[in-house]
Design a protein around this motif. Structure first.
Motif, mmCIF file in Angstrom:
data_model
loop_
_atom_site.group_PDB
_atom_site.id
_atom_site.type_symbol
_atom_site.label_atom_id
_atom_site.label_comp_id
_atom_site.label_asym_id
_atom_site.label_seq_id
_atom_site.Cartn_x
_atom_site.Cartn_y
_atom_site.Cartn_z
ATOM 1 N N PRO A 65 0.808 -1.237 0.000
ATOM 2 C CA PRO A 65 0.000 0.000 0.000
ATOM 3 C C PRO A 65 0.833 1.275 0.000
ATOM 4 O O PRO A 65 0.494 2.241 -0.692
ATOM 5 N N ALA A 66 1.915 1.315 0.771
ATOM 6 C CA ALA A 66 2.726 2.532 0.840
ATOM 7 C C ALA A 66 3.398 2.809 -0.496
ATOM 8 O O ALA A 66 3.468 3.956 -0.952
ATOM 9 N N ARG A 67 3.881 1.765 -1.144
ATOM 10 C CA ARG A 67 4.536 1.941 -2.444
ATOM 11 C C ARG A 67 3.508 2.285 -3.518
ATOM 12 O O ARG A 67 3.772 3.109 -4.401
ATOM 13 N N ALA A 68 2.337 1.670 -3.444
ATOM 14 C CA ALA A 68 1.287 1.986 -4.410
ATOM 15 C C ALA A 68 0.823 3.431 -4.266
ATOM 16 O O ALA A 68 0.496 4.086 -5.259
ATOM 17 N N ALA A 69 0.809 3.945 -3.036
ATOM 18 C CA ALA A 69 0.412 5.337 -2.819
ATOM 19 C C ALA A 69 1.391 6.294 -3.483
ATOM 20 O O ALA A 69 0.991 7.311 -4.063
ATOM 21 N N ILE A 70 2.676 5.957 -3.438
ATOM 22 C CA ILE A 70 3.663 6.773 -4.143
ATOM 23 C C ILE A 70 3.426 6.685 -5.648
ATOM 24 O O ILE A 70 3.439 7.692 -6.355
ATOM 25 N N GLY A 71 3.189 5.467 -6.122
ATOM 26 C CA GLY A 71 2.969 5.268 -7.551
ATOM 27 C C GLY A 71 1.776 6.033 -8.069
ATOM 28 O O GLY A 71 1.788 6.557 -9.188
ATOM 29 N N ARG A 72 0.736 6.138 -7.264
ATOM 30 C CA ARG A 72 -0.441 6.916 -7.667
ATOM 31 C C ARG A 72 -0.068 8.376 -7.906
ATOM 32 O O ARG A 72 -0.512 8.995 -8.878
ATOM 33 N N LEU A 73 0.742 8.926 -7.028
ATOM 34 C CA LEU A 73 1.168 10.313 -7.195
ATOM 35 C C LEU A 73 2.035 10.476 -8.442
ATOM 36 O O LEU A 73 1.887 11.448 -9.193
ATOM 37 N N LEU A 74 2.934 9.527 -8.683
ATOM 38 C CA LEU A 74 3.796 9.602 -9.859
ATOM 39 C C LEU A 74 2.997 9.449 -11.143
ATOM 40 O O LEU A 74 3.324 10.062 -12.168
ATOM 41 N N PHE A 75 1.949 8.645 -11.105
ATOM 42 C CA PHE A 75 1.115 8.378 -12.274
ATOM 43 C C PHE A 75 0.456 9.654 -12.787
ATOM 44 O O PHE A 75 0.141 9.773 -13.969
ATOM 45 N N THR A 76 0.265 10.611 -11.886
ATOM 46 C CA THR A 76 -0.417 11.861 -12.255
ATOM 47 C C THR A 76 0.507 13.076 -12.252
ATOM 48 O O THR A 76 0.043 14.205 -12.412
ATOM 49 N N ASP A 77 1.805 12.859 -12.101
ATOM 50 C CA ASP A 77 2.753 13.958 -11.932
ATOM 51 C C ASP A 77 3.328 14.400 -13.277
ATOM 52 O O ASP A 77 4.164 13.723 -13.864
ATOM 53 N N THR A 78 2.900 15.559 -13.762
ATOM 54 C CA THR A 78 3.367 16.048 -15.062
ATOM 55 C C THR A 78 4.826 16.506 -15.027
ATOM 56 O O THR A 78 5.451 16.640 -16.074
ATOM 57 N N ARG A 79 5.366 16.725 -13.854
ATOM 58 C CA ARG A 79 6.748 17.190 -13.761
ATOM 59 C C ARG A 79 7.747 16.139 -14.244
ATOM 60 O O ARG A 79 8.906 16.471 -14.520
ATOM 61 N N LEU A 80 7.311 14.886 -14.333
ATOM 62 C CA LEU A 80 8.225 13.833 -14.773
ATOM 63 C C LEU A 80 8.417 13.838 -16.283
ATOM 64 O O LEU A 80 9.319 13.174 -16.798
ATOM 65 N N SER A 81 7.578 14.559 -17.005
ATOM 66 C CA SER A 81 7.666 14.584 -18.462
ATOM 67 C C SER A 81 8.636 15.659 -18.923
ATOM 68 O O SER A 81 8.946 16.604 -18.188
ATOM 69 N N ARG A 82 9.081 15.525 -20.157
ATOM 70 C CA ARG A 82 10.049 16.469 -20.706
ATOM 71 C C ARG A 82 9.493 17.888 -20.736
ATOM 72 O O ARG A 82 10.173 18.856 -20.374
#
Length: 342
Positions: A65-82
């Motif tokens: 659950p803790a790792r999935a919660a991080i993944g949820r945030l990353l899944f929607t984080d536009t800052r990771l894109s170029r």
């Protein structure tokens, strides 16, 4: 010829192993908490027989659950894109069907991607990923999505700088992994979240578990036809597909399509994931069913037969976080660049 046959044999073995793995994953969770069949409810003979073809979607794949919660945030984080303007959810809209309503999404440079975007829901249950089945696992898929120019186009130095410098994400990584974010933990977090993107509790799955009233007689007849004419020879298992390769156009070639070998797509939630086929060229499910029957089975279905199969396919729509999946907004309701609004 011998080499060709050997190659086909290897593909068949890989497909069977993938199918077996998917079925075992489902069997391990066949009656998860909250979906146990009442003791006084017996499976009908038809449902018991159908369990040999299609397995219910499990409630969980036991992601941390803790790792999935991080993944949820990353899944929607536009800052990771170029460009800082898109995220995984941009094309894989998990608020609706896990895909998008456009035939092909646009790359970071504004050109259409080569193929239609498949749904992210239940992807963890497929034996390989991508239309061509050329992505071996969720790990490779996440790496490609994050860094390929046609997707997010991010770079690892920038991704890690962003995550490590974020006052919310940085301590979450430390707590979940015991170290600062790195390439492996970022990928693992996204994969952990993707393993939660399951859609159990479709009406067909409830019928498989013993709820005799979950589907109508017409829908059951549609399933019987689906199985009888041969659709289930490729579309079976927990994902009703997603576990083998097949040539597209066995009997006739679909207009404007190359006769190539692709991964058989899952039919889970297919009623809400239009448009169809790898090029997104078919707008409606009845037309997709008609063309598949002609090209793959050599059959010309009547309108009533198509309606019956479509009715069955509608029972495969599951739920995510307690709500049934829905079709994404029509292209006119999305932004003009081919991306759903975030």
């Amino acid at each position: 010829m011998t080499r060709i046959r050997a190659g086909r044999w290897r593909v068949a073995v890989a497909a069977l192993l993938g199918s077996a793995a998917a079925l075992l994953a489902a069997a391990a969770h066949e009656r998860p908490a909250g979906h146990d069949r009442p003791a006084d409810t017996a499976l009908s003979a038809e449902a018991a027989d159908a369990l040999g073809v299609i397995a219910p979607v499990p409630d969980t794949l036991e992601a941390d659950p803790a790792r999935a919660a991080i993944g949820r945030l990353l899944f929607t984080d536009t800052r990771l894109s170029r460009g800082g303007d898109r995220a995984c959810i941009t094309c894989h809209d998990i608020r609706t069907s896990g895909a998008s309503a456009v035939p092909r999404n646009l790359t970071a440079d504004g050109t259409p991607v080569p193929r239609n975007t498949p749904t992210a829901f239940n992807a963890a249950l497929s034996f390989r990923l991508g239309w061509a089945g050329d992505i071996p696992s969720l790990r490779e898929q996440a790496e490609l999505a994050l860094t390929r120019p046609e997707f997010l186009g991010g770079s690892w130095p920038r991704i890690l700088d962003t995550v490590r410098g974020d006052p919310v994400l940085a301590p979450m990584f430390q707590a979940a992994y015991g170290r600062a974010a790195d390439r492996e933990t970022v990928i693992d977090a996204i994969n952990s979240f993707e393993r939660t993107l399951l859609t159990p509790d479709s009406r067909f799955d409830r019928w498989l578990r013993g709820d005799a009233h979950a589907i109508t007689g017409a829908e059951q007849a549609g399933y019987d036809l689906f199985r009888r004419i041969g659709c289930a020879s490729c579309h079976q298992g927990v994902n009703v597909g997603g576990n083998l390769f097949e040539k597209v156009g066995i009997f006739v070639t679909i207009p404007n399509k190359v006769a190539e070998v692709l991964r058989v797509p899952s039919l889970r939630n297919v009623a809400v994931t239009a448009p169809y086929f790898d090029d997104g060229g078919i707008a409606t499910l009845p037309e997709a069913v008609r063309l598949m029957a002609r090209a793959q089975l050599g059959r010309e279905l009547t309108p009533a037969q198509i309606d019956g199969i479509v009715a069955f396919l509608g029972t495969l729509t599951g739920t995510y976080e307690g709500r049934p999946l829905t079709a994404p907004p029509a292209p006119g309701a999305a932004s003009q660049d081919g991306k759903p609004q975030l």
